[in-house]
Design an enzyme around this catalytic site. Structure first.
Site, PDB file in Angstrom:
ATOM      1  N   LYS A  79       0.915  -1.433   0.100  1.00  0.00           N
ATOM      2  CA  LYS A  79       0.167  -0.001   0.063  1.00  0.00           C
ATOM      3  C   LYS A  79       0.996   1.244   0.128  1.00  0.00           C
ATOM      4  CE  LYS A  79      -3.818   1.891   2.603  1.00  0.00           C
ATOM      5  NZ  LYS A  79      -4.671   1.798   3.786  1.00  0.00           N
ATOM      6  N   SER A 154      -9.703   1.843   2.984  1.00  0.00           N
ATOM      7  CA  SER A 154      -8.878   2.604   2.008  1.00  0.00           C
ATOM      8  C   SER A 154      -7.878   1.776   1.322  1.00  0.00           C
ATOM      9  CB  SER A 154      -8.165   3.734   2.622  1.00  0.00           C
ATOM     10  OG  SER A 154      -7.205   3.054   3.697  1.00  0.00           O
ATOM     11  N   SER A 178      -9.936  -0.638   7.356  1.00  0.00           N
ATOM     12  CA  SER A 178      -9.373  -0.278   5.732  1.00  0.00           C
ATOM     13  C   SER A 178      -8.499  -1.611   5.048  1.00  0.00           C
ATOM     14  CB  SER A 178      -8.311   0.683   5.468  1.00  0.00           C
ATOM     15  OG  SER A 178      -8.992   1.558   5.203  1.00  0.00           O
TER      16      SER A 178
HETATM   17  N1  GLN Z   1     -13.160   3.894   6.183  1.00  0.00           N
HETATM   18  C1  GLN Z   1     -12.686   4.196   7.419  1.00  0.00           C
HETATM   19  C2  GLN Z   1     -12.244   5.822   7.266  1.00  0.00           C
HETATM   20  O1  GLN Z   1     -12.610   6.396   6.272  1.00  0.00           O
HETATM   21  C3  GLN Z   1     -11.513   3.519   7.626  1.00  0.00           C
HETATM   22  C4  GLN Z   1     -10.212   3.677   6.995  1.00  0.00           C
HETATM   23  C5  GLN Z   1      -8.959   3.046   7.536  1.00  0.00           C
HETATM   24  O2  GLN Z   1      -9.324   2.059   8.161  1.00  0.00           O
HETATM   25  N2  GLN Z   1      -7.745   3.596   7.100  1.00  0.00           N
HETATM   26  O3  GLN Z   1     -11.583   6.369   8.028  1.00  0.00           O
END
Ligand code: GLN
Length: 523
Positions: A79, A154, A178
């Site tokens: 990532k 994400s 995420s």
């Molecule tokens: N969807 C969640 C957010 O927008 C989780 C994001 C994540 O785990 N980095 O914060």
């Protein structure tokens, strides 16, 4: 079989035996990326030359009879939130476009030390804020099961690249879901370990008390393999745990007889898609058939998970992202054409690409009154570098931390976080694991939720609790909708229950083949 069809465990074994060279393996994945990623957009960077050179070195060492690391020749996608010394690290943001870190993240260094081949950096929501990958400054990732749909986020690039066989393993990060949510929406296995199990050093910080790195792969067994190399204490991250790293791959085989799995009735309320509910129920039945027993448990404060997470995460983000001001880090607003700052009396070094505007001068993306040229430069750099969701979170977090609101919002959220954590501790007195859906719906259409931030936040309703409690969770496919979209199942376990989570998922995958199904992609 093509190398791209083999599991990570099979690839490592084939390379070790000499049935496959690391070079041929790396090239097979790079070729597939070249032919397919144009339509998926999972990768932000791939350095073919460096990856092939690294693979050749491993082949030469093998031929010379030198010892090889446990991941020798395994292609791994990382990532773009993790620093890599040889590839740019943008975190999906314009703010860090072209940023070349001076060091490797701890996880990346561990992967290289284990002789894995880093094949590229994966697309993501900007600064890991989002649940659909549509917040990337470099365009959305498309779900390999349906290119009109989001892969989740994400770590959407990491999930999509594994689903499309562009990499056998990818690294993601999970602050509120995420890793698990995109894994669920893309039909792959995603593992979020206990907070602190893997060092966060070199992971671009989003919300430091919640962030955790973990692997995405086709199976729990492949996740276990990678975990053995990347977990463990790092003196460079004060929150990394000193606990010994078990041999996860050796602990997968024990059957599930007597395992107590908790089921949370409140998970099945309004908002849960009926096909997802049916898939999850079938998975519970499969666990029962494998010898586990199912027990109703309660997580009474789970309903406050979303508001609590969406206060704590933006508060921490507003502080973590203060460093992107065009001076310490990040994009700096370019001087306006035609303007030249006059040097002041008494020499002061000018910033390299700097612009010293006069107060009140209109800015490209930020128009307003500025206290000083420096403040104007900060404002304009941040206005240009950050996308709308990141700005929203910085504003939310700054507001919630400001004098007069701190107690009502941030301090209260911390207290609710403790209650959520205690719910899990109490539940784990009577069950070994808690199971349920990963997300309320299967993969949604690109653009479907972009106009409604709250709808996007609600996608995280089943995942944020794990992060707030600091525990581990794993998600994996448990079926498909009539329309052919993967349905995800989630297991959550107590702190440091990684061996149990991996084993439970592995045992399920020994009896089912959902994780082996692949989308039909035209090459
Ligand atoms: N969807 C969640 C957010 O927008 C989780 C994001 C994540 O785990 N980095 O914060």
């Amino acid at each position: 079989m093509q190398p791209t069809e083999l599991s990570a465990i099979e690839l490592v074994a084939a390379i070790r035996r000499g049935d496959l060279t690391a070079r041929a393996c790396t090239e097979a994945f790079l070729d597939r990326i070249a032919s397919l990623d144009g339509s998926i957009n999972a990768f932000l960077a791939a350095d073919r030359g460096a990856a092939v050179a690294q693979a050749e070195k491993i082949d030469a060492r093998r031929s010379a009879g030198d010892p090889l690391g446990p991941l020798a020749g395994l292609p791994v996608a990382v990532k773009d939130a993790l620093c890599t010394v040889d590839m740019p690290t943008t975190c999906g943001s314009r703010m860090l476009a072209g940023y070349q870190p001076p060091y490797d993240a701890h996880t990346v260094a561990r992967l290289r030390a284990a002789d894995a081949v880093i094949i590229g950096k994966t697309n993501m929501d900007e600064f890991a804020m989002g649940g659909s990958n549509e917040n990337s400054a470099y365009g959305p990732v498309r779900n390999p099961w349906d290119l009109e749909r989001a892969p989740g986020g994400s770590s959407g690039g990491s999930a999509a690249c594994v689903a499309a066989d562009l990499a056998p393993v990818a690294i993601g990060s999970d602050t509120g879901g995420s890793i698990r949510q995109p894994a669920g929406l893309c039909g792959v296995t995603g593992f979020k370990p206990t907070y602190g199990r893997i060092s966060r050093r070199g992971l671009v910080a989003f919300a430091s008390s919640l962030d955790q790195i973990g692997p995405l792969a086709r199976s729990a067994a492949d996740c276990a393999l990678v975990m053995e190399s990347i977990a463990g204490h790092d003196p460079g991250d004060s929150t990394s745990l000193a606990a010994e790293v078990p041999a996860y791959t050796k602990l997968l085989d024990e059957p599930l007889t007597g395992l107590r799995i908790g089921r949370v009735a409140a998970h099945y309320g309004a908002g849960l898609d009926p096909e997802v509910a049916a898939g999850v129920e079938a998975a519970f039945a499969a666990f029962e058939a494998a010898g586990a027993t199912i027990h109703e448990v309660e997580l009474p404060h789970a309903e406050y998970g979303i508001p609590t997470y969406y206060l704590i995460a933006p508060c921490e983000a507003s502080s973590n992202l203060a460093r992107y001001d065009g001076v310490h880090y990040g994009h700096r607003a370019e001087p306006e054409r035609g303007h030249r700052a006059e040097p002041e009396r008494g020499h002061r070094a000018e910033p390299e690409r700097g612009h010293r505007a006069e107060p009140g001068e209109p800015a490209a993306a930020y128009v307003g009154e500025f206290d000083s040229p420096l403040v104007e430069m900060y404002c304009r750099s941040r206005a240009e570098g950050f996308g709308p969701e990141v700005k929203r979170r910085i504003m939310l977090g700054t507001y919630a931390l400001s004098a007069g609101y701190y107690d009502a919002f941030y301090a209260k959220a911390l207290r609710v976080r403790r209650l959520i954590q205690q719910d899990f501790l109490k539940a784990f007195e009577t069950v070994d694991l808690i199971a349920g859906p990963v997300s309320p719906t299967p993969a949604f259409k690109l653009g479907e939720k972009t106009g409604d931030p709250l709808a996007m936040y609600l996608v995280d309703m089943y995942t944020v609790g794990t992060n707030l409690a600091g525990i581990g969770g794993i998600s994996f496919p448990c079926g498909f909708t009539a329309g052919g979209l993967p349905i995800g199942f989630q297991l959550q376990g107590p702190a440091l229950a990684e061996p149990l989570l991996l084993r439970a998922a592995h045992q399920y995958q020994q009896q089912t083949d959902w994780h082996l199904r692949r989308p039909a992609l035209a090459t």
